[in-house]
Design a protein around this motif. Structure first.
Motif, PDB file in Angstrom:
ATOM      1  N   SER A 149       0.825  -1.215   0.000  1.00  0.00           N
ATOM      2  CA  SER A 149       0.000   0.000   0.000  1.00  0.00           C
ATOM      3  C   SER A 149       0.859   1.265   0.000  1.00  0.00           C
ATOM      4  O   SER A 149       0.443   2.294  -0.515  1.00  0.00           O
ATOM      5  CB  SER A 149      -0.969   0.013   1.188  1.00  0.00           C
ATOM      6  N   LYS A 186      -3.068   3.650  -0.873  1.00  0.00           N
ATOM      7  CA  LYS A 186      -3.957   3.004   0.099  1.00  0.00           C
ATOM      8  C   LYS A 186      -5.230   2.465  -0.544  1.00  0.00           C
ATOM      9  O   LYS A 186      -5.625   1.328  -0.319  1.00  0.00           O
ATOM     10  CB  LYS A 186      -4.311   3.975   1.230  1.00  0.00           C
ATOM     11  N   MET A 187      -5.885   3.287  -1.347  1.00  0.00           N
ATOM     12  CA  MET A 187      -7.145   2.849  -1.940  1.00  0.00           C
ATOM     13  C   MET A 187      -6.944   1.746  -2.982  1.00  0.00           C
ATOM     14  O   MET A 187      -7.700   0.773  -2.981  1.00  0.00           O
ATOM     15  CB  MET A 187      -7.917   4.033  -2.525  1.00  0.00           C
ATOM     16  N   PHE A 245      -6.615  -1.422  -1.008  1.00  0.00           N
ATOM     17  CA  PHE A 245      -7.888  -1.942  -0.517  1.00  0.00           C
ATOM     18  C   PHE A 245      -8.688  -2.583  -1.638  1.00  0.00           C
ATOM     19  O   PHE A 245      -9.346  -3.604  -1.433  1.00  0.00           O
ATOM     20  CB  PHE A 245      -8.708  -0.842   0.167  1.00  0.00           C
ATOM     21  N   THR A 277      -3.530  -2.306   7.261  1.00  0.00           N
ATOM     22  CA  THR A 277      -3.420  -1.045   6.526  1.00  0.00           C
ATOM     23  C   THR A 277      -4.460  -0.007   6.954  1.00  0.00           C
ATOM     24  O   THR A 277      -4.360   1.152   6.548  1.00  0.00           O
ATOM     25  CB  THR A 277      -3.550  -1.276   5.006  1.00  0.00           C
ATOM     26  N   SER A 297      -2.980   3.384   8.772  1.00  0.00           N
ATOM     27  CA  SER A 297      -2.285   4.310   7.873  1.00  0.00           C
ATOM     28  C   SER A 297      -3.236   4.902   6.843  1.00  0.00           C
ATOM     29  O   SER A 297      -3.081   6.064   6.436  1.00  0.00           O
ATOM     30  CB  SER A 297      -1.107   3.615   7.184  1.00  0.00           C
ATOM     31  N   THR A 298      -4.227   4.135   6.438  1.00  0.00           N
ATOM     32  CA  THR A 298      -5.222   4.653   5.497  1.00  0.00           C
ATOM     33  C   THR A 298      -6.032   5.768   6.146  1.00  0.00           C
ATOM     34  O   THR A 298      -6.289   6.801   5.521  1.00  0.00           O
ATOM     35  CB  THR A 298      -6.152   3.526   5.006  1.00  0.00           C
ATOM     36  N   ARG A 352      -3.769   8.848   6.264  1.00  0.00           N
ATOM     37  CA  ARG A 352      -3.538   9.438   4.948  1.00  0.00           C
ATOM     38  C   ARG A 352      -4.800  10.107   4.416  1.00  0.00           C
ATOM     39  O   ARG A 352      -4.749  11.163   3.813  1.00  0.00           O
ATOM     40  CB  ARG A 352      -3.070   8.338   3.991  1.00  0.00           C
ATOM     41  N   PHE A 353      -5.941   9.500   4.656  1.00  0.00           N
ATOM     42  CA  PHE A 353      -7.195   9.996   4.083  1.00  0.00           C
ATOM     43  C   PHE A 353      -7.778  11.160   4.884  1.00  0.00           C
ATOM     44  O   PHE A 353      -8.239  12.138   4.317  1.00  0.00           O
ATOM     45  CB  PHE A 353      -8.203   8.842   4.007  1.00  0.00           C
ATOM     46  N   PRO A 404     -13.749   2.457  -2.674  1.00  0.00           N
ATOM     47  CA  PRO A 404     -12.661   3.429  -2.849  1.00  0.00           C
ATOM     48  C   PRO A 404     -12.853   4.331  -4.069  1.00  0.00           C
ATOM     49  O   PRO A 404     -12.348   5.450  -4.102  1.00  0.00           O
ATOM     50  CB  PRO A 404     -11.412   2.551  -3.015  1.00  0.00           C
ATOM     51  N   LYS A 441     -11.546  12.339  -0.655  1.00  0.00           N
ATOM     52  CA  LYS A 441     -10.835  12.845   0.506  1.00  0.00           C
ATOM     53  C   LYS A 441     -11.553  14.083   1.026  1.00  0.00           C
ATOM     54  O   LYS A 441     -11.950  14.943   0.246  1.00  0.00           O
ATOM     55  CB  LYS A 441      -9.400  13.183   0.101  1.00  0.00           C
TER      56      LYS A 441
END
Length: 150
Positions: free
Chosen positions: A13, A18-19, A22, A62, A65-66, A69-70, A126, A131
């Motif tokens: 990721s 990240k997306m 997923f 993950t 961290s997702t 980040r998001f 996703p 965001k």
């Protein structure tokens, strides 16, 4: 495989995003769950199950961290807590759904198929999420602007 998936998907990721990670996790799980009831080879069954476990661990590994980040690191803890609540609800609703689908007829194929389809449909999430926009205004957590004091 669960523990290895946390490391593997965390590393992946960071490389692909990240997306997309997923989406890969849900796609692999969905396909494997659709295939499992139709395989007759114990080795192929074990490989498919290992892939599902790797992805399960990867999703769990993950999520923090997702969230950071998001939604930003400042909100990551609260968002991750909400993600874990959703995960926990799934841990209750999922087995209830599966037991009702399988029923006394032991229709495991139906259970795997429904959960596999749910995972594949989840791949679209996703693509639909955006965001959050950065906060603006005069709230107490906004940064001071030029010419203002705090």
């Amino acid at each position: 495989f669960n523990g290895g998936g946390r490391i593997l998907w965390g590393w992946l990721s960071d490389r692909i995003g990240k997306m997309p990670a997923f989406m890969g996790i849900l796609g692999i799980q969905g396909v494997c769950l659709l295939l499992i009831p139709h395989v007759s080879s114990p080795i192929l069954f074990a490989v498919l199950a290992a892939l599902v476990y790797t992805c399960y661990g990867g999703a769990f590994g993950t999520m923090p961290s997702t969230a950071g980040r998001f939604f930003g690191v400042r909100n990551a803890g609260a968002i991750y807590g909400l993600m874990l609540i959703g995960w926990s609800i799934g841990g209750i609703v999922g087995p209830l759904l599966i037991s009702s689908l399988i029923g006394e007829q032991k229709a495991y194929s139906l259970g795997f198929t429904v959960v596999g389809i749910i995972a594949l449909v989840g791949m679209a999430l996703p693509l639909l999420t955006k965001k959050p926009a950065p906060r603006t205004g005069t709230s107490s957590d906004s940064a001071p602007t030029a010419g203002t004091r705090r």
